[in-house]
Design a protein around this motif. Sequence first.
Motif, PDB file in Angstrom:
ATOM      1  N   LEU A   7       0.915  -1.211   0.106  1.00 51.60           N
ATOM      2  CA  LEU A   7      -0.061  -0.054  -0.096  1.00 51.60           C
ATOM      3  C   LEU A   7       0.948   1.260  -0.210  1.00 51.60           C
ATOM      4  N   VAL A  12     -13.718  -2.426   1.611  1.00 54.73           N
ATOM      5  CA  VAL A  12     -13.314  -3.632   0.504  1.00 54.73           C
ATOM      6  C   VAL A  12     -14.638  -4.737   1.178  1.00 54.73           C
ATOM      7  N   ALA A  66      -9.599 -13.616   0.078  1.00 52.14           N
ATOM      8  CA  ALA A  66      -9.416 -12.225  -0.499  1.00 52.14           C
ATOM      9  C   ALA A  66      -9.902 -11.531   0.666  1.00 52.14           C
ATOM     10  N   ALA A  98      -7.076  -8.407   1.957  1.00 48.54           N
ATOM     11  CA  ALA A  98      -7.628  -6.978   2.135  1.00 48.54           C
ATOM     12  C   ALA A  98      -7.343  -6.718   3.473  1.00 48.54           C
ATOM     13  N   LEU A 107      -3.595  -5.406   4.376  1.00 49.80           N
ATOM     14  CA  LEU A 107      -3.414  -4.325   3.562  1.00 49.80           C
ATOM     15  C   LEU A 107      -3.199  -3.048   4.714  1.00 49.80           C
ATOM     16  N   VAL A 118     -12.723  -3.812   6.022  1.00 44.17           N
ATOM     17  CA  VAL A 118     -13.084  -5.068   5.395  1.00 44.17           C
ATOM     18  C   VAL A 118     -14.445  -5.790   5.905  1.00 44.17           C
ATOM     19  N   LEU A 153     -15.337  -2.335  -4.310  1.00 42.60           N
ATOM     20  CA  LEU A 153     -14.485  -1.552  -3.579  1.00 42.60           C
ATOM     21  C   LEU A 153     -15.119  -0.156  -3.552  1.00 42.60           C
ATOM     22  N   LEU A 202      -5.440   1.936  -3.200  1.00 44.42           N
ATOM     23  CA  LEU A 202      -5.801   0.700  -2.664  1.00 44.42           C
ATOM     24  C   LEU A 202      -6.058  -0.402  -3.664  1.00 44.42           C
ATOM     25  N   LEU A 260      -4.299  -3.885  -3.779  1.00 45.96           N
ATOM     26  CA  LEU A 260      -5.036  -5.064  -3.566  1.00 45.96           C
ATOM     27  C   LEU A 260      -4.882  -6.109  -4.648  1.00 45.96           C
ATOM     28  N   HIS A 261      -4.744  -5.637  -6.004  1.00 44.40           N
ATOM     29  CA  HIS A 261      -4.356  -6.543  -6.982  1.00 44.40           C
ATOM     30  C   HIS A 261      -3.140  -7.375  -6.645  1.00 44.40           C
ATOM     31  N   LEU A 318      -3.390  -9.853  -3.722  1.00 40.80           N
ATOM     32  CA  LEU A 318      -4.174 -11.104  -3.880  1.00 40.80           C
ATOM     33  C   LEU A 318      -3.178 -11.960  -4.770  1.00 40.80           C
TER      34      LEU A 318
END
Length: 433
Positions: A33, A198, A338, A342, A345, A352, A378, A405, A409-410, A413
């Motif tokens: 991040l 998220v 996932a 999230a 992060l 979340v 998101l 963000l 996150l991509h 993951l």
Amino acid sequence: MSRRTLLVATALLLAACAVQLPAAAAAPLGSLLESAARLDSWLVSTRRAFHAQPELVFEEHNTSAAIRQHLDELGIRYKFPIARTGIVAEIGQGQPVVVLRADIDALPILEETGFDYASRSPGRMHACGHDAHMTMLLGGAKLLKGMEAQLKGTVRLLFQPAEEGGAGGDLMVKEGALEGVKAAFGMHVWPMLPSGVVASRAGTIMSGAIQFEATLRGRGGHAAMPHLTADPVVASAAAVGALQALVARETSPFDSAVVSVTRLQAGEAFNVIPDEAKIGGTVRSNNDEGMARLRRRLEETVAGVAAAHGCTSEVSWLEESMPYYPPTVNDGEAYKFAMDVAGSLRDDPGLVTETEASMAGEDFSFIGRAVPSCFIFLGIRNETAGSVHGLHTPRFTLDEGVLKLGAALHAGLASQYLQRWHERQAGGAKEEL
């Protein structure tokens, strides 16, 4: 402790890691991040460039060229074309292969935001956030390329065309974009959630959707002598009312379904009863069985109402212009994974959350039917940024603060999936999450 007992305990511990992120992994995720924040100005300018040049279903030629230019600058290999205007890119090598997906098309909407980077193509607008989706995926690609030597497998990036009615996701699957893939992840900006939140859920997160048009044919005549006609206008009005019972009286309150009539067309003169009338709209269900029942009952209801008014009817399912999108269903373990990534992060677990399902359709559903997947919302709702308008509206506005963000996150993951897959293999666990 015996050797066998130790091996079993180790395998169980590794299996648990598929759901619970080890504390030691939290630091590198947090640094993602921080790295994404350093890309903030690039993310904003890239998204605005995409926003200014929206292109519709399977017309994304300039958009695709711009994405390929970014990939070239990053030294990321890719295949083009796939699904006509789509791109499949890869970072890393070997097994496993994990997919990150972004859609790239816009909508036929006249933009009313007034931004200096607003659409330069009248009647076309990125009103669903796809400009943000491809920007965040490119941002994630930048981060992943920087750690390519440490990746324990292959990250495959899908830049998918024609989400808004062309079923581009289905075409990408049919053309082999998921060959050898173990899991896939996608996300959508969501103005119904506060910025930075998220959210997702296990199971069905978005509904199946299809469009219909019904033509009711009667016998027209002078409006002063309706008794000599078979009025399709009255028949179509009755059909609109009767169709509401398909949800209100034939669908379990514990199931989700929608039958919305959004079009009614008939006649041109005030004193002439026309020969035919048309109604059209959308049918949605959270499962295939419900959709099959609604389709059958819609045809039966329209036919019955038409016959009662001395008319005939014909129902068309408009799958050439808008193919049936099945429900988007999240794999349970992919969802847990996932949400864990999230949550790791950032420090605030309240950002979340589990979300309720939406009756909107999404062609990530085709990917979810092919491999274990998770689709994520998101949040972008931010009154200060003016990000309060709904999707598919001419004033839709993005809170650009979420771009970093999404990029992080991509990257998180993908990198964590590859790492945990190898941990599980080392522990003798099954391949899936």
